[in-house]
Scaffold this active site. Structure first.
Site, mmCIF file in Angstrom:
data_model
loop_
_atom_site.group_PDB
_atom_site.id
_atom_site.type_symbol
_atom_site.label_atom_id
_atom_site.label_comp_id
_atom_site.label_asym_id
_atom_site.label_seq_id
_atom_site.Cartn_x
_atom_site.Cartn_y
_atom_site.Cartn_z
ATOM 1 N N PHE A 193 -45.560 -86.072 -64.259
ATOM 2 C CA PHE A 193 -45.202 -86.188 -65.673
ATOM 3 C C PHE A 193 -43.688 -86.385 -65.706
ATOM 4 O O PHE A 193 -42.938 -85.475 -65.345
ATOM 5 C CB PHE A 193 -45.607 -84.875 -66.342
ATOM 6 C CG PHE A 193 -45.307 -84.713 -67.801
ATOM 7 C CD1 PHE A 193 -46.231 -85.109 -68.760
ATOM 8 C CD2 PHE A 193 -44.124 -84.108 -68.224
ATOM 9 C CE1 PHE A 193 -45.991 -84.901 -70.116
ATOM 10 C CE2 PHE A 193 -43.873 -83.905 -69.579
ATOM 11 C CZ PHE A 193 -44.811 -84.306 -70.529
ATOM 12 N N ALA A 194 -43.233 -87.592 -66.099
ATOM 13 C CA ALA A 194 -41.804 -87.911 -65.968
ATOM 14 C C ALA A 194 -41.147 -88.068 -67.324
ATOM 15 O O ALA A 194 -41.158 -89.153 -67.916
ATOM 16 C CB ALA A 194 -41.641 -89.172 -65.122
ATOM 17 N N LEU A 195 -40.563 -86.967 -67.783
ATOM 18 C CA LEU A 195 -39.937 -86.936 -69.108
ATOM 19 C C LEU A 195 -38.424 -86.721 -68.983
ATOM 20 O O LEU A 195 -37.627 -87.464 -69.549
ATOM 21 C CB LEU A 195 -40.581 -85.788 -69.916
ATOM 22 C CG LEU A 195 -40.096 -85.543 -71.330
ATOM 23 C CD1 LEU A 195 -40.429 -86.734 -72.221
ATOM 24 C CD2 LEU A 195 -40.748 -84.284 -71.914
ATOM 25 N N GLU A 207 -34.508 -86.462 -68.066
ATOM 26 C CA GLU A 207 -33.511 -87.396 -67.516
ATOM 27 C C GLU A 207 -32.236 -86.626 -67.206
ATOM 28 O O GLU A 207 -32.023 -85.534 -67.745
ATOM 29 C CB GLU A 207 -33.212 -88.486 -68.544
ATOM 30 C CG GLU A 207 -34.445 -89.315 -68.844
ATOM 31 C CD GLU A 207 -34.173 -90.486 -69.773
ATOM 32 O OE1 GLU A 207 -33.031 -90.638 -70.248
ATOM 33 O OE2 GLU A 207 -35.140 -91.240 -69.994
ATOM 34 N N GLY A 214 -32.505 -83.120 -70.922
ATOM 35 C CA GLY A 214 -33.581 -82.244 -70.463
ATOM 36 C C GLY A 214 -34.177 -81.540 -71.673
ATOM 37 O O GLY A 214 -35.217 -81.936 -72.193
ATOM 38 N N SER A 215 -33.444 -80.546 -72.168
ATOM 39 C CA SER A 215 -33.919 -79.827 -73.367
ATOM 40 C C SER A 215 -33.962 -80.773 -74.568
ATOM 41 O O SER A 215 -34.839 -80.667 -75.420
ATOM 42 C CB SER A 215 -32.988 -78.652 -73.677
ATOM 43 O OG SER A 215 -32.868 -77.827 -72.542
ATOM 44 N N ILE A 230 -38.534 -84.296 -61.409
ATOM 45 C CA ILE A 230 -39.933 -84.642 -61.602
ATOM 46 C C ILE A 230 -40.778 -83.997 -60.504
ATOM 47 O O ILE A 230 -40.667 -84.356 -59.315
ATOM 48 C CB ILE A 230 -40.119 -86.181 -61.649
ATOM 49 C CG1 ILE A 230 -39.182 -86.786 -62.719
ATOM 50 C CG2 ILE A 230 -41.584 -86.538 -61.917
ATOM 51 C CD1 ILE A 230 -39.263 -86.126 -64.105
ATOM 52 N N GLY A 281 -34.956 -52.424 -49.153
ATOM 53 C CA GLY A 281 -34.552 -53.552 -48.305
ATOM 54 C C GLY A 281 -35.675 -54.547 -48.084
ATOM 55 O O GLY A 281 -35.456 -55.767 -48.046
ATOM 56 N N GLU A 283 -40.564 -76.979 -68.671
ATOM 57 C CA GLU A 283 -41.436 -77.125 -69.853
ATOM 58 C C GLU A 283 -40.829 -76.435 -71.075
ATOM 59 O O GLU A 283 -41.524 -75.812 -71.877
ATOM 60 C CB GLU A 283 -42.870 -76.645 -69.565
ATOM 61 C CG GLU A 283 -43.575 -77.563 -68.574
ATOM 62 C CD GLU A 283 -45.050 -77.323 -68.445
ATOM 63 O OE1 GLU A 283 -45.716 -77.010 -69.439
ATOM 64 O OE2 GLU A 283 -45.542 -77.449 -67.305
HETATM 65 C C1 LIG Z 1 -38.761 -76.598 -60.822
HETATM 66 C C2 LIG Z 1 -38.662 -77.568 -61.957
HETATM 67 C C3 LIG Z 1 -39.713 -78.460 -62.179
HETATM 68 C C4 LIG Z 1 -39.630 -79.402 -63.205
HETATM 69 N N1 LIG Z 1 -40.645 -80.320 -63.368
HETATM 70 C C5 LIG Z 1 -40.515 -81.295 -64.321
HETATM 71 C C6 LIG Z 1 -41.500 -82.321 -64.445
HETATM 72 O O1 LIG Z 1 -42.518 -82.357 -63.722
HETATM 73 N N2 LIG Z 1 -41.314 -83.291 -65.372
HETATM 74 C C7 LIG Z 1 -40.225 -83.314 -66.194
HETATM 75 O O2 LIG Z 1 -40.118 -84.230 -67.014
HETATM 76 N N3 LIG Z 1 -39.263 -82.354 -66.097
HETATM 77 C C8 LIG Z 1 -39.384 -81.352 -65.186
HETATM 78 N N4 LIG Z 1 -38.411 -80.375 -65.068
HETATM 79 C C9 LIG Z 1 -37.244 -80.444 -65.935
HETATM 80 C C10 LIG Z 1 -37.171 -79.313 -66.936
HETATM 81 O O3 LIG Z 1 -38.121 -79.481 -67.950
HETATM 82 C C11 LIG Z 1 -35.726 -79.266 -67.452
HETATM 83 O O4 LIG Z 1 -34.927 -78.809 -66.366
HETATM 84 C C12 LIG Z 1 -35.567 -78.360 -68.653
HETATM 85 O O5 LIG Z 1 -36.188 -78.929 -69.780
HETATM 86 C C13 LIG Z 1 -34.099 -78.096 -68.966
HETATM 87 O O6 LIG Z 1 -33.394 -79.296 -69.015
HETATM 88 P P1 LIG Z 1 -32.011 -79.432 -68.203
HETATM 89 O O7 LIG Z 1 -32.235 -79.038 -66.786
HETATM 90 O O8 LIG Z 1 -31.471 -80.798 -68.448
HETATM 91 O O9 LIG Z 1 -31.070 -78.351 -68.841
HETATM 92 P P2 LIG Z 1 -30.236 -78.487 -70.196
HETATM 93 O O10 LIG Z 1 -30.985 -79.263 -71.209
HETATM 94 O O11 LIG Z 1 -28.859 -78.931 -69.839
HETATM 95 O O12 LIG Z 1 -30.213 -76.989 -70.679
HETATM 96 C C14 LIG Z 1 -29.543 -75.980 -69.900
HETATM 97 C C15 LIG Z 1 -29.773 -74.634 -70.547
HETATM 98 O O13 LIG Z 1 -29.194 -74.616 -71.824
HETATM 99 C C16 LIG Z 1 -29.941 -73.765 -72.668
HETATM 100 N N5 LIG Z 1 -30.269 -74.533 -73.876
HETATM 101 C C17 LIG Z 1 -30.801 -75.771 -73.938
HETATM 102 N N6 LIG Z 1 -30.955 -76.159 -75.217
HETATM 103 C C18 LIG Z 1 -30.507 -75.143 -75.981
HETATM 104 C C19 LIG Z 1 -30.385 -74.930 -77.384
HETATM 105 N N7 LIG Z 1 -30.760 -75.873 -78.254
HETATM 106 N N8 LIG Z 1 -29.876 -73.759 -77.809
HETATM 107 C C20 LIG Z 1 -29.495 -72.803 -76.940
HETATM 108 N N9 LIG Z 1 -29.582 -72.947 -75.587
HETATM 109 C C21 LIG Z 1 -30.073 -74.098 -75.121
HETATM 110 C C22 LIG Z 1 -31.164 -73.306 -71.873
HETATM 111 O O14 LIG Z 1 -30.922 -72.021 -71.338
HETATM 112 C C23 LIG Z 1 -31.242 -74.307 -70.758
HETATM 113 O O15 LIG Z 1 -31.851 -73.770 -69.589
HETATM 114 C C24 LIG Z 1 -38.495 -79.418 -64.047
HETATM 115 C C25 LIG Z 1 -37.445 -78.500 -63.827
HETATM 116 C C26 LIG Z 1 -37.530 -77.586 -62.805
HETATM 117 C C27 LIG Z 1 -36.378 -76.637 -62.600
#
Ligand SMILES: Cc1cc2nc3c(=O)[nH]c(=O)nc-3n(C[C@H](O)[C@H](O)[C@H](O)COP(=O)(O)OP(=O)(O)OC[C@H]3O[C@@H](n4cnc5c(N)ncnc54)[C@H](O)[C@@H]3O)c2cc1C
Length: 388
Positions: free
Chosen positions: A126-128, A130, A134-135, A160, A342, A365
């Site tokens: 599932f590739a969403l 970038e 992310g968020s 991903i 430990g 997610e």
């Molecule tokens: C192990 C793993 C597996 C993954 N698998 C997939 C996958 O299969 N497919 C896919 O598409 N993605 C995947 N992801 C991506 C994941 O969904 C994103 O890492 C996540 O959505 C956060 O985006 P970001 O890393 O860009 O962090 P950012 O968007 O930069 O956010 C960083 C932090 O800021 C905080 N934050 C964000 N928005 C807000 C807000 N509005 N208000 C307050 N605080 C906020 C949160 O604490 C967040 O953790 C995966 C990530 C990991 C770590």
């Protein structure tokens, strides 16, 4: 012994109880003995085993199950996570990766992929996400440009899961029907497409296959679009609406395993001439852990049951389940590590592995902060609806 009293709660039917018992026995017999030194190979093997065992049938509707049963998905994830984090990952990703196809795919797309993902013969992703969004999902910039009978994808996806080992990727890209979230569409991209490259493999604290993907002049036939043009955001959110609850279920499985390990330790370890379990401060920790676990289970299975009643969207319930269960599991596992002394930080000890496994669940997610926003927005909109 893991506490399975949850199965007697009114959320479940006899088929759920049978499923959980059968899977528990299957997992005990089938998940040991897989070489974990090569994570990709281990994941492929687990996918094949889960397929042979029939468990992946639950990850996509068809062949007897007409729709996704979220209670079954959650029970499977809870059970697998309590045995083996990578097995849970392999199961979950077949569901999430194939989710857009099973929920929105047309007959040809479903026939092409779902029998194979259900059998563990094709691996889905599932590739969403970038690098710059992310968020902030609505802001993705990977583009999908129409060119005759094709779409041409350009851009990058990162983090991903199954990246590098997947046979099929569902990719969300900006097709431009409208600004923001209403201008995205979902596309099926096969792993062998010459326009798709694995730009980077990403190592993480609990090894899982993860990659950054690059799309350069990546041509897919127009009929690779999943759902309608401009519906990509809806497809992604509806998929997460089902699978987010199951992230909470996996966290619950990890927490239950931590509880079992800690109870064993407390019963067998002597401190100051008596079993550790006799110390009231230790009992206090065990009580806090049990409370967190039961509260998480209630929220997870409330969300799963609600979705299974045919409610279209359960964003608030799913967000509460994921938020509470993942944060609670982190607390439970941290206490488990502490009470192991430990041994809790010894590489390869079950609680050390759980400590690494749980961390990412509070991020992917939708990070915990994002779940809070979803919950608050749902409450505000309910209140403003009630006051209108
Ligand atoms: C192990 C793993 C597996 C993954 N698998 C997939 C996958 O299969 N497919 C896919 O598409 N993605 C995947 N992801 C991506 C994941 O969904 C994103 O890492 C996540 O959505 C956060 O985006 P970001 O890393 O860009 O962090 P950012 O968007 O930069 O956010 C960083 C932090 O800021 C905080 N934050 C964000 N928005 C807000 C807000 N509005 N208000 C307050 N605080 C906020 C949160 O604490 C967040 O953790 C995966 C990530 C990991 C770590």
């Amino acid at each position: 012994m893991r506490d399975t009293s949850v199965l007697n709660w009114p959320f479940f039917e006899a088929r759920h109880r049978a499923l959980a018992a059968k899977l528990d026995a299957w997992a005990a017999d089938n998940l040991g003995g897989i070489d974990r030194r090569d994570t990709d190979a281990a994941c492929r093997k687990l996918e094949a085993k889960l397929g042979e065992g029939g468990w992946l049938q639950l990850t996509a509707p068809g062949e007897g199950n007409e729709r996704l049963d979220v209670r079954s998905l959650a029970l499977v994830r809870e059970t697998l996570a309590s045995h083996d984090g990578l097995a849970d990952f392999a199961f979950a990703m077949q569901g999430l990766g194939a989710g857009p196809i099973s929920l929105y795919g047309n007959e040809a797309q479903r026939a092409a992929w779902l029998p194979r993902t259900r059998a563990g013969k094709a691996i889905a992703a599932f590739a969403l996400t970038e690098p710059a969004s992310g968020s902030d999902v609505a802001n993705i910039s990977t583009s999908a440009r129409r060119d005759g009978a094709h779409f041409v994808l350009d851009g990058e996806k990162t983090w991903i899961s199954n990246g590098g080992i997947a046979d099929v990727y569902v990719v969300f890209a900006r097709s431009g029907e409208a600004p923001g979230a209403r201008g995205l569409s979902a596309f099926i991209v096969e792993a062998g497409n010459p326009g798709l490259a694995i730009a980077e493999r990403i190592p993480v604290i609990a090894p899982h296959p993860l990659a950054r993907l690059r799309f350069e002049n990546c041509r897919v036939p127009a009929d690779a679009m999943v759902g309608k043009p401009g519906e990509g955001f809806k497809v992604a959110m509806a998929t997460l609406d089902v699978f987010r609850t199951t992230v909470g279920a996996a966290a619950l499985g990890f927490a239950r395993r931590a509880m079992v390990e800690t109870a064993k330790r407390a019963a067998t370890r002597e401190l100051s001439g008596a079993p550790m379990a006799d110390l009231q401060m230790v009992q206090g920790h065990l009580a806090d852990m049990a409370l967190d676990i039961d509260a998480a289970a209630l929220l997870v299975y409330r969300a799963a049951w609600t979705k299974d009643q045919g409610v279209a969207r359960v964003s608030r319930e799913a967000a509460m389940a994921k938020l509470y269960a993942t944060e609670a599991a982190q607390r439970v596992i941290d206490t488990a590590v502490q009470l192991h002394g430990g041994d809790g930080v010894r590489s390869g000890h079950p609680v050390e592995m759980l400590y690494r496994e749980i961390r990412a669940l509070r991020i992917y997610e939708g990070a915990s902060d994002v779940q809070k926003i979803i919950i608050a927005r749902a409450i505000l909109s309910e209140l403003s609806g009630a006051n209108a």
